[in-house]
Design a protein around this motif. Sequence first.
Motif, short mmCIF file in Angstrom:
data_model
loop_
_atom_site.label_atom_id
_atom_site.label_comp_id
_atom_site.label_asym_id
_atom_site.label_seq_id
_atom_site.Cartn_x
_atom_site.Cartn_y
_atom_site.Cartn_z
N ALA A 141 20.92 -42.11 -21.19
CA ALA A 141 21.37 -41.05 -22.10
C ALA A 141 21.62 -39.77 -21.31
O ALA A 141 20.91 -39.44 -20.37
N VAL A 142 22.63 -39.07 -21.68
CA VAL A 142 22.98 -37.81 -21.01
C VAL A 142 22.21 -36.70 -21.72
O VAL A 142 22.27 -36.58 -22.95
N PRO A 143 21.47 -35.86 -20.95
CA PRO A 143 20.73 -34.77 -21.60
C PRO A 143 21.69 -33.75 -22.20
O PRO A 143 22.81 -33.58 -21.72
N ALA A 144 21.25 -33.08 -23.22
CA ALA A 144 22.08 -32.07 -23.89
C ALA A 144 22.25 -30.87 -22.96
O ALA A 144 21.37 -30.52 -22.17
N ALA A 145 23.38 -30.25 -23.05
CA ALA A 145 23.65 -29.08 -22.21
C ALA A 145 22.84 -27.90 -22.73
O ALA A 145 22.69 -27.72 -23.95
N PRO A 146 22.29 -27.07 -21.82
CA PRO A 146 21.53 -25.91 -22.28
C PRO A 146 22.44 -24.90 -22.97
O PRO A 146 23.63 -24.83 -22.71
N ALA A 147 21.85 -24.10 -23.85
CA ALA A 147 22.62 -23.10 -24.59
C ALA A 147 23.06 -21.99 -23.65
O ALA A 147 22.36 -21.63 -22.71
N VAL A 148 24.22 -21.48 -23.90
CA VAL A 148 24.76 -20.39 -23.08
C VAL A 148 24.16 -19.08 -23.57
O VAL A 148 24.17 -18.79 -24.78
N PRO A 149 23.61 -18.27 -22.65
CA PRO A 149 23.03 -17.00 -23.11
C PRO A 149 24.12 -16.06 -23.62
O PRO A 149 25.27 -16.14 -23.19
N ALA A 150 23.73 -15.17 -24.52
CA ALA A 150 24.68 -14.22 -25.10
C ALA A 150 25.09 -13.21 -24.03
O ALA A 150 24.29 -12.80 -23.19
N ALA A 151 26.34 -12.83 -24.05
CA ALA A 151 26.85 -11.87 -23.08
C ALA A 151 26.36 -10.47 -23.48
O ALA A 151 26.28 -10.14 -24.67
N PRO A 152 25.99 -9.61 -22.51
CA PRO A 152 25.55 -8.26 -22.86
C PRO A 152 26.71 -7.46 -23.44
O PRO A 152 27.87 -7.76 -23.19
N ALA A 153 26.39 -6.46 -24.20
CA ALA A 153 27.41 -5.64 -24.84
C ALA A 153 28.13 -4.82 -23.77
O ALA A 153 27.56 -4.45 -22.74
N VAL A 154 29.39 -4.55 -24.02
CA VAL A 154 30.20 -3.77 -23.08
C VAL A 154 29.79 -2.30 -23.23
O VAL A 154 29.75 -1.78 -24.35
N PRO A 155 29.46 -1.62 -22.13
CA PRO A 155 29.06 -0.21 -22.25
C PRO A 155 30.24 0.65 -22.70
O PRO A 155 31.39 0.34 -22.41
N ALA A 156 29.94 1.73 -23.36
CA ALA A 156 30.98 2.63 -23.85
C ALA A 156 31.52 3.45 -22.70
O ALA A 156 30.81 3.80 -21.76
N VAL A 157 32.80 3.75 -22.77
CA VAL A 157 33.44 4.54 -21.73
C VAL A 157 33.15 6.01 -22.04
O VAL A 157 33.34 6.47 -23.16
N PRO A 158 32.65 6.73 -21.04
CA PRO A 158 32.35 8.15 -21.32
C PRO A 158 33.64 8.93 -21.60
O PRO A 158 34.70 8.60 -21.08
N ALA A 159 33.53 9.94 -22.39
CA ALA A 159 34.69 10.76 -22.76
C ALA A 159 35.08 11.61 -21.56
O ALA A 159 34.26 12.13 -20.82
N LEU A 160 36.38 11.75 -21.38
CA LEU A 160 36.88 12.56 -20.28
C LEU A 160 36.90 14.03 -20.70
O LEU A 160 37.13 14.34 -21.87
N PRO A 161 36.67 14.91 -19.76
CA PRO A 161 36.75 16.32 -20.13
C PRO A 161 38.18 16.68 -20.52
O PRO A 161 39.12 16.10 -20.02
N ALA A 162 38.33 17.65 -21.37
CA ALA A 162 39.65 18.05 -21.86
C ALA A 162 40.39 18.77 -20.73
O ALA A 162 39.79 19.48 -19.93
N LEU A 163 41.67 18.55 -20.67
CA LEU A 163 42.49 19.21 -19.65
C LEU A 163 42.81 20.63 -20.10
O LEU A 163 43.04 20.89 -21.28
N PRO A 164 42.80 21.56 -19.14
CA PRO A 164 43.16 22.93 -19.53
C PRO A 164 44.62 22.97 -19.94
O PRO A 164 45.44 22.22 -19.45
N GLU A 165 44.94 23.89 -20.80
CA GLU A 165 46.31 24.00 -21.26
C GLU A 165 47.14 24.70 -20.20
O GLU A 165 46.67 25.56 -19.47
N LEU A 166 48.39 24.24 -20.09
CA LEU A 166 49.30 24.85 -19.12
C LEU A 166 49.87 26.13 -19.70
O LEU A 166 50.17 26.22 -20.88
N PRO A 167 50.02 27.09 -18.81
CA PRO A 167 50.62 28.34 -19.31
C PRO A 167 52.08 28.14 -19.69
O PRO A 167 52.73 27.26 -19.12
N ALA A 168 52.61 28.88 -20.57
CA ALA A 168 53.99 28.77 -21.00
C ALA A 168 54.90 29.28 -19.90
O ALA A 168 54.58 30.21 -19.17
N LEU A 169 56.03 28.73 -19.81
CA LEU A 169 57.00 29.15 -18.80
C LEU A 169 57.77 30.36 -19.30
O LEU A 169 58.18 30.40 -20.45
N PRO A 170 57.98 31.36 -18.43
CA PRO A 170 58.73 32.56 -18.88
C PRO A 170 60.19 32.31 -19.03
O PRO A 170 60.86 31.50 -18.58
#
Length: 170
Positions: A141-170
């Motif tokens: 008899a062939v033994p049963a295959a072991p259960a596959v462990p659950a994959a860890p959760a994907v970490p959240a991507v940190p928020a990027l800092p906001a870019l400063p606004e460009l000055p208007a062109l004259p």
Amino acid sequence: MHRTKPSRARLLVPSALAVVILSGAAAPAVAAEGGGSAALTERVASVQKQVEKIERRAAAAGPIDDLLAGLTKSLEGLLATVGGLLPDGVKLPPIELPKLPEIKLPELPDLSGLIPELPPVELPPLDGVVPPVAAVPAAPAVPAAPAVPAAPAVPAVPALPALPELPALP
């Protein structure tokens, strides 16, 4: 401009046809219609017999004879090629390979009287002699295959800092 030399077309023809052409046995169809058609037919038949005789002799030849025949044919082709390059009137002498002497092998005597006749052999039945084949064991008899462990959760991507606004062109 016109060509100064006629073109030399090289064609491959069967050996029997080549012998007939070279011996002059082949004539135009007009000549066959006249009274010489019977003579022409006899001539073609005799050339065909010669070709068959040569082919039988070549079939009975050994490996050395085959090698010499192949070399002779190659040399003839080479001479024809080189001769085609030479100016008109210049001819090369033919190259002839040495001929092997014919060796007559002695005939074997009749050996049929040397082998005695053996009485017929009867074999006993193989029922009790050959052991029965054992049964094929069952696959484990062939033994049963072991259960596959659950994959860890994907970490959240940190928020990027906001870019400063460009000055208007004259």
